[in-house]
Design an enzyme around this catalytic site. Structure first.
Site, PDB file in Angstrom:
ATOM      1  N   GLY A  15       0.833  -1.177   0.061  1.00 25.98           N
ATOM      2  CA  GLY A  15      -0.039   0.038  -0.075  1.00 25.98           C
ATOM      3  C   GLY A  15       0.901   1.076   0.014  1.00 25.98           C
ATOM      4  N   THR A  16       0.038   2.272   0.369  1.00 27.20           N
ATOM      5  CA  THR A  16       0.916   3.691   0.309  1.00 27.20           C
ATOM      6  C   THR A  16       2.090   3.749   1.221  1.00 27.20           C
ATOM      7  OG1 THR A  16      -1.141   4.491  -0.497  1.00 27.20           O
ATOM      8  CG2 THR A  16       0.810   6.227   0.213  1.00 27.20           C
ATOM      9  N   LYS A  81      -3.484  21.138  -5.498  1.00 28.99           N
ATOM     10  CA  LYS A  81      -4.338  21.260  -4.281  1.00 28.99           C
ATOM     11  C   LYS A  81      -3.828  22.310  -3.695  1.00 28.99           C
ATOM     12  CE  LYS A  81      -5.812  19.534   0.237  1.00 28.99           C
ATOM     13  NZ  LYS A  81      -5.734  18.498   1.043  1.00 28.99           N
ATOM     14  N   GLU A 346      -8.010  16.706   7.517  1.00 30.65           N
ATOM     15  CA  GLU A 346      -7.100  17.734   7.208  1.00 30.65           C
ATOM     16  C   GLU A 346      -6.032  17.110   6.126  1.00 30.65           C
ATOM     17  OE1 GLU A 346      -6.769  21.177   6.996  1.00 30.65           O
ATOM     18  OE2 GLU A 346      -8.272  21.710   8.266  1.00 30.65           O
ATOM     19  N   ILE A 350      -1.071  10.863   4.894  1.00 30.84           N
ATOM     20  CA  ILE A 350       0.176  10.465   4.299  1.00 30.84           C
ATOM     21  C   ILE A 350       1.261  11.212   4.812  1.00 30.84           C
ATOM     22  CG2 ILE A 350       1.218  11.007   1.834  1.00 30.84           C
ATOM     23  CD1 ILE A 350      -1.173   9.880   0.642  1.00 30.84           C
ATOM     24  N   PHE A 439       2.850  21.044  13.766  1.00 28.85           N
ATOM     25  CA  PHE A 439       2.677  20.930  12.270  1.00 28.85           C
ATOM     26  C   PHE A 439       1.922  21.922  11.858  1.00 28.85           C
ATOM     27  CE2 PHE A 439      -0.116  19.194   9.221  1.00 28.85           C
ATOM     28  CZ  PHE A 439       0.930  19.089   8.225  1.00 28.85           C
TER      29      PHE A 439
END
Length: 511
Positions: A15-16, A81, A346, A350, A439
């Site tokens: 997967g990712t 984006k 948000e 990832i 962050f």
């Protein structure tokens, strides 16, 4: 050296998360003598594959891997984006954008938004969006490169990320990882073997009886958390009190509606719906609380609010907000869903994988597996989860909605202490507090606190040094400069064509 260099790394799950880890580790450590990196995954086990929206930090990860942006956009059918539009979150009929980048222009040594608050007090009614090049361009469907070498241009304050097909992204990274020597092994893990004395994982056993031995194991097994959760029995810290959504239904659909370079989140009676426009389709999902809405109703609500025809059967997901008590335990490090889950409100899923990879590479151990490094990794990773959790809770807590039991629950919920302090300071003085280089930056907190209806009772005294007329004049000038810049930008469709990263129209229907 305290301990020998690690030479046998096993990644459990693709997967990712798995292929991000494989590609990054191979890029950084690939030339190390005798190093073996193996990734075990099974085609029979599906991946979640719905996390398709990102934030600007992904650019740093791609720079590390030396990824050509046009190739990446083309191969993953990506779009650009500029932020996230929140629809109906404050109240039905209201919307705002949480943009990437900054707002306006700082003046007299203080942040721009204090002058915006001064203007609001003087009778200005223009919301924050027109003071952000990202929000204005996003709403207009425009995109262009940031002009970082021209600080006088509004484009110097533009930041961007991507929206892409998560499965295509995993395949894209897999090709890069395998080119750097990563070996993929097909098979389903049925047993984890540990050292009887230390508890360290020694190998994983596949259905065919083969054993894959390693010195370091990366758990990318998703919600199953095969190594960290099941084998090492690391407990899970449940945050569902603050984030009650525990279900999602996802379905892609054909292209339709607008093509803005924005992810859209629309509030629903028991949660929210995402909309992620890609080049070949739109990703859609409905995140909801099972205590406030049944699965069939949640699915019907999603299907009734698509911009195109469904391209697959609805995919139902169950989850609990929170994280494992440790992300690195013994010789196992968990990435992505194996370590924790925060809903994609948000688009941080990832990023959390990529930041954990970067943090782990900074603390990369020897076979001695130093305790202090492990403790620091866990502390820093947990702090990042807490910071993001508080930011997500803000969206639910600060709202005028009381039209359903779900929203009444969210409005009345006591927020975590850190969030309560941030909200109180902003409401009292208009100041945005950012902890320990956390962050989300000040503009992000400003976007959501203002967008969710928190109205400060004051602003920085320096903003009062400009009289009302001069304040309004400067605010209008900033809006005009941004609007003029946006008018000269190409549409996202034209930009993709100009860069050669648009997929052919004929491929869109079949992709």
């Amino acid at each position: 050296m305290n301990g020998e260099p690690i030479r046998k790394i096993v990644i459990v799950g693709g997967g990712t998360a798995g292929w991000m880890a494989a590609a990054a580790i191979a890029k950084i450590l690939g030339e190390f003598p005798g190093l073996s990196i193996q990734l075990v995954e099974s085609d029979a086990i599906g991946t979640v594959g719905v996390g398709e929206a990102t934030i600007p930090q992904i650019l740093s990860f791609h720079k590390l891997l030396e990824i050509d942006e046009n190739e990446f956009v083309r191969e993953t059918h990506a779009t650009y984006k500029l932020g996230i539009e929140f629809v109906d979150w404050l109240r039905p009929g209201h919307s705002y954008v949480h943009p990437f980048g900054t707002y306006g222009l700082d003046m007299l040594g203080i942040e721009f938004h204090h002058f915006w608050l001064r203007g609001q007090e003087a009778g200005e009614t223009v919301p924050l969006d027109p003071y952000s090049i990202g929000a204005a361009a996003g709403r207009a469907g425009k995109f262009f490169w940031p002009q970082l070498n021209n600080p006088r241009s509004p484009l110097s304050k533009l930041a961007y990320a991507f929206q892409f097909d998560a499965r295509l992204y995993a395949a894209f990274l897999r090709r890069r990882a395998e080119a750097h020597g990563v070996i993929r092994l097909e098979g389903k893990v049925i047993q984890v073997h540990q050292d009887g004395e230390t508890g360290f994982v020694e190998s994983v056993e596949l259905e065919d009886g083969s054993r894959i031995e390693g010195e370091l194991f990366i758990d990318c097994s998703g919600f199953r958390s095969l190594l960290l959760g099941q084998a090492l029995q690391v407990p899970f810290e449940d945050w569902s009190k603050w984030l009650p959504c525990d279900r999602a239904v996802a379905v892609p659909c054909t292209l339709g509606g607008d093509r803005q370079p924005l992810t859209r989140s629309t509030a629903r009676p028991a949660g929210w719906q995402w909309r992620i426009p890609l080049q070949h389709r739109i990703g859609n999902g409905h995140v909801y609380s099972s205590a406030h809405m049944e699965q069939d109703k949640a699915t019907d609500l999603l299907l009734a609010n698509l911009d195109g025809e469904p391209l697959a059967e609805p995919n139902h997901l169950r989850f609990t907000a929170g994280h494992r008590a440790q992300f690195w335990e013994k010789n196992v490090v968990a990435l992505g869903l194996a370590g924790g889950f925060l809903e994609p409100l948000e688009s941080t899923a990832i990023h959390l994988v990529q930041s954990s990879i970067a943090r782990f590479m900074a603390f990369f151990p020897t076979t001695a597996f130093g305790e202090q490094e492990r403790l620091r990794f866990n502390r820093d990773t947990r702090r990042e989860y807490v910071d993001i959790r508080d930011f997500l809770v803000l969206h639910y807590k600060s709202t005028e909605r009381d039209d359903s039991e779900f929203w009444r629950y969210c409005r009345n919920l006591p927020p975590p202490d850190g969030l309560a302090e941030k909200m109180a300071i902003f409401e009292g003085s208009g100041r945005v507090v950012r902890e320990h280089d956390e962050f989300f930056t000040e503009p992000s907190w400003l976007a959501v606190m203002a967008g969710q209806g928190i109205t400060p009772k004051g602003y920085h005294p320096v903003a009062g040094m400009l009289d009302e007329a001069e304040t309004k004049k400067r605010l209008e000038h900033i809006r005009q400069v941004i609007a003029q810049a946006v008018s000269q930008m190409p549409t996202q469709e034209d930009f993709l064509q100009q860069q050669g990263s648009a997929i052919p129209v004929g491929e869109r229907a079949s992709a």
